[in-house]
Scaffold this active site. Structure first.
Site, short mmCIF file in Angstrom:
data_model
loop_
_atom_site.label_atom_id
_atom_site.label_comp_id
_atom_site.label_asym_id
_atom_site.label_seq_id
_atom_site.Cartn_x
_atom_site.Cartn_y
_atom_site.Cartn_z
N ILE A 153 0.83 -1.20 0.00
CA ILE A 153 0.00 0.00 0.00
C ILE A 153 0.87 1.26 0.00
O ILE A 153 0.37 2.37 0.11
CB ILE A 153 -0.91 0.01 1.25
CG1 ILE A 153 -0.07 -0.08 2.55
CG2 ILE A 153 -1.91 -1.14 1.20
CD1 ILE A 153 -0.87 0.11 3.83
N HIS A 174 -4.26 -4.43 -2.56
CA HIS A 174 -4.75 -4.08 -1.21
C HIS A 174 -4.86 -2.56 -1.03
O HIS A 174 -4.84 -2.07 0.10
CB HIS A 174 -3.84 -4.70 -0.13
CG HIS A 174 -3.96 -6.19 -0.04
ND1 HIS A 174 -3.03 -6.99 0.60
CD2 HIS A 174 -4.91 -7.04 -0.50
CE1 HIS A 174 -3.41 -8.27 0.52
NE2 HIS A 174 -4.54 -8.32 -0.15
N CYS A 213 -22.00 9.07 -4.78
CA CYS A 213 -23.22 8.39 -4.31
C CYS A 213 -23.57 8.69 -2.85
O CYS A 213 -24.53 8.12 -2.32
CB CYS A 213 -23.08 6.88 -4.52
SG CYS A 213 -22.00 6.08 -3.34
N GLY A 218 8.97 -11.38 -2.79
CA GLY A 218 8.80 -10.94 -1.41
C GLY A 218 7.41 -11.06 -0.86
O GLY A 218 6.91 -10.14 -0.20
N ALA A 274 13.31 -14.38 0.58
CA ALA A 274 14.32 -14.72 1.59
C ALA A 274 14.17 -16.15 2.08
O ALA A 274 15.13 -16.74 2.58
CB ALA A 274 14.23 -13.75 2.77
P1 OAD Z 1 4.68 -11.17 4.44
O1 OAD Z 1 5.32 -10.43 5.56
O2 OAD Z 1 3.66 -12.18 4.80
O3 OAD Z 1 5.80 -11.90 3.57
C1 OAD Z 1 6.96 -11.22 3.17
C2 OAD Z 1 7.95 -12.24 2.63
O4 OAD Z 1 9.08 -11.54 2.11
C3 OAD Z 1 8.49 -13.18 3.72
O5 OAD Z 1 8.52 -14.51 3.20
C4 OAD Z 1 9.90 -12.66 3.99
O6 OAD Z 1 10.81 -13.66 4.38
C5 OAD Z 1 10.27 -12.10 2.63
N1 OAD Z 1 11.25 -10.99 2.68
C6 OAD Z 1 11.33 -9.97 3.57
N2 OAD Z 1 12.29 -9.10 3.24
C7 OAD Z 1 12.87 -9.58 2.10
C8 OAD Z 1 13.94 -9.14 1.26
N3 OAD Z 1 14.60 -8.00 1.50
N4 OAD Z 1 14.27 -9.88 0.18
C9 OAD Z 1 13.58 -11.04 -0.09
N5 OAD Z 1 12.56 -11.50 0.67
C10 OAD Z 1 12.20 -10.79 1.74
O7 OAD Z 1 4.08 -10.07 3.45
P2 OAD Z 1 2.98 -10.26 2.32
O8 OAD Z 1 3.05 -11.61 1.72
O9 OAD Z 1 3.07 -9.08 1.44
O10 OAD Z 1 -2.59 -7.61 4.07
O11 OAD Z 1 1.66 -10.14 3.19
C11 OAD Z 1 0.42 -10.19 2.55
C12 OAD Z 1 -0.60 -9.39 3.28
O12 OAD Z 1 -0.60 -9.73 4.68
C13 OAD Z 1 -0.34 -7.89 3.33
O13 OAD Z 1 -0.71 -7.24 2.15
C14 OAD Z 1 -1.21 -7.46 4.47
C15 OAD Z 1 -0.81 -8.52 5.45
O14 OAD Z 1 -1.66 -8.78 6.48
C16 OAD Z 1 -3.55 -6.84 4.59
O15 OAD Z 1 -3.29 -5.97 5.38
C17 OAD Z 1 -4.92 -7.14 4.09
#
Ligand code: OAD
Length: 280
Positions: free
Chosen positions: A113, A129, A167, A204, A244
């Site tokens: 976001i 989102h 609306c 990611g 990661a």
């Molecule tokens: P997550 O925090 O669930 O997953 C992020 C992933 O990126 C993890 O597997 C980390 O290990 C990996 N990661 C972090 N930093 C990294 C880097 N520098 N290089 C490579 N990998 C890295 O985040 P999302 O999958 O985006 O939704 O989460 C999905 C949704 O859950 C979000 O949009 C939000 C949240 O609750 C809502 O708020 C509706």
């Protein structure tokens, strides 16, 4: 060549020979911009599971009492994600924007976001989102810039919630909360992209939040459709993860391969390899 270097080379070749590549991104692409992710080792939900439970209530609070929802938002502390407006894109965001400029990546479907893909120069971005920079009417789907509303003024005059200019329904921030339907326009466009692509570069995301996590599965299992009666064999979609750590997509064999590493390092290297391949 190390295992990771070989996979970077493979990804570059796959991208260079794709005809409709798209990127899917999650919070992991923005950690190098100083924004925490949710489920990584230092993730917001990992460190504070209670906050995650509370987050499931937010959308219902809006439906129950939009004026109170807005009052709380305008008077209570800062976001769990910190000051997102001040964050800057990192080399991973720029790498995706460059692949788009090169004509390889056709769109970015993001769960983030933070607006960093657009700040980095990506043009065709679907914010699954929502965005911190917009307001949205859940009834008719209209979006507005924050600047179009004097929210502090409405608070001071006791005139909350803000209402849709089309609306008159109460509007909320564009950010999609748990339990809230994905806005139809972005849900449809993302599904179309997932059906259409012949390469999906997933960056990611832990790929556990639905319906976004369905998109790689759509790309993996899509069927020939109208081509059933054609002699043309549909090519299998190439699905690449850069993350990661392994995810359900890795473990279930939805992705073809995982490049395990840091996005801000891996994606720019992929871009460099694609450029070399193109100049050969
Ligand atoms: P997550 O925090 O669930 O997953 C992020 C992933 O990126 C993890 O597997 C980390 O290990 C990996 N990661 C972090 N930093 C990294 C880097 N520098 N290089 C490579 N990998 C890295 O985040 P999302 O999958 O985006 O939704 O989460 C999905 C949704 O859950 C979000 O949009 C939000 C949240 O609750 C809502 O708020 C509706």
């Amino acid at each position: 060549m190390s295992g990771v270097e070989e996979l970077i080379e493979r990804a570059a070749r796959d991208l260079a020979s794709s005809s409709y590549a798209i990127a899917l991104t999650g919070a992991g692409i923005s950690t190098d911009s100083g924004i925490p992710d949710f489920r990584g080792p230092n993730g917001i939900w990992t460190k504070n599971p209670e906050a995650e439970k509370r987050a499931y209530e937010t959308y219902f609070r809006f439906l129950r009492d939009p004026a109170q929802y807005w009052h709380d938002r305008l008077t209570m502390g800062t976001s769990l994600l910190g000051n997102l407006q001040e964050a800057k894109p990192n080399p991973a965001h720029y790498a995706l924007a460059e692949l788009e400029k090169m004509g390889i990546i056709k769109s970015v479907l993001t769960q983030n976001i933070d607006g960093l893909h657009e700040k980095a120069g990506s043009q065709r971005v679907f914010e699954y989102h929502g965005s911190i920079y917009k307001l949205r009417c859940p009834s008719c789907g209209c979006r507005f810039r924050y600047e179009e509303y004097d929210l502090k003024g409405l608070l001071a005059e006791g005139k909350l919630p803000p209402r849709c200019r089309e609306c008159s329904s109460p509007i909320k921030d564009d950010v999609v909360h748990f339990n809230e339907p994905i806005p139809a326009d972005v849900a449809h466009a993302s599904l179309e992209e997932a059906h259409r692509c012949d390469l999906m570069l997933i960056c990611g995301t832990s790929a556990v939040v639905y319906p976004f996590a369905e998109l790689p599965r759509v790309a993996r299992y899509r069927r020939a459709g109208s081509r059933l009666f054609s002699l043309e064999q549909e090519k299998r979609t190439v699905i690449i993860e850069v993350n990661a750590e392994p995810t359900p997509l890795t473990r279930e064999g939805i992705s073809d391969y995982l490049i395990q590493g840091r996005l801000a390092e891996v994606l720019p290297q992929i871009v460099e390899r694609v450029k070399k391949l193109r100049s050969q």
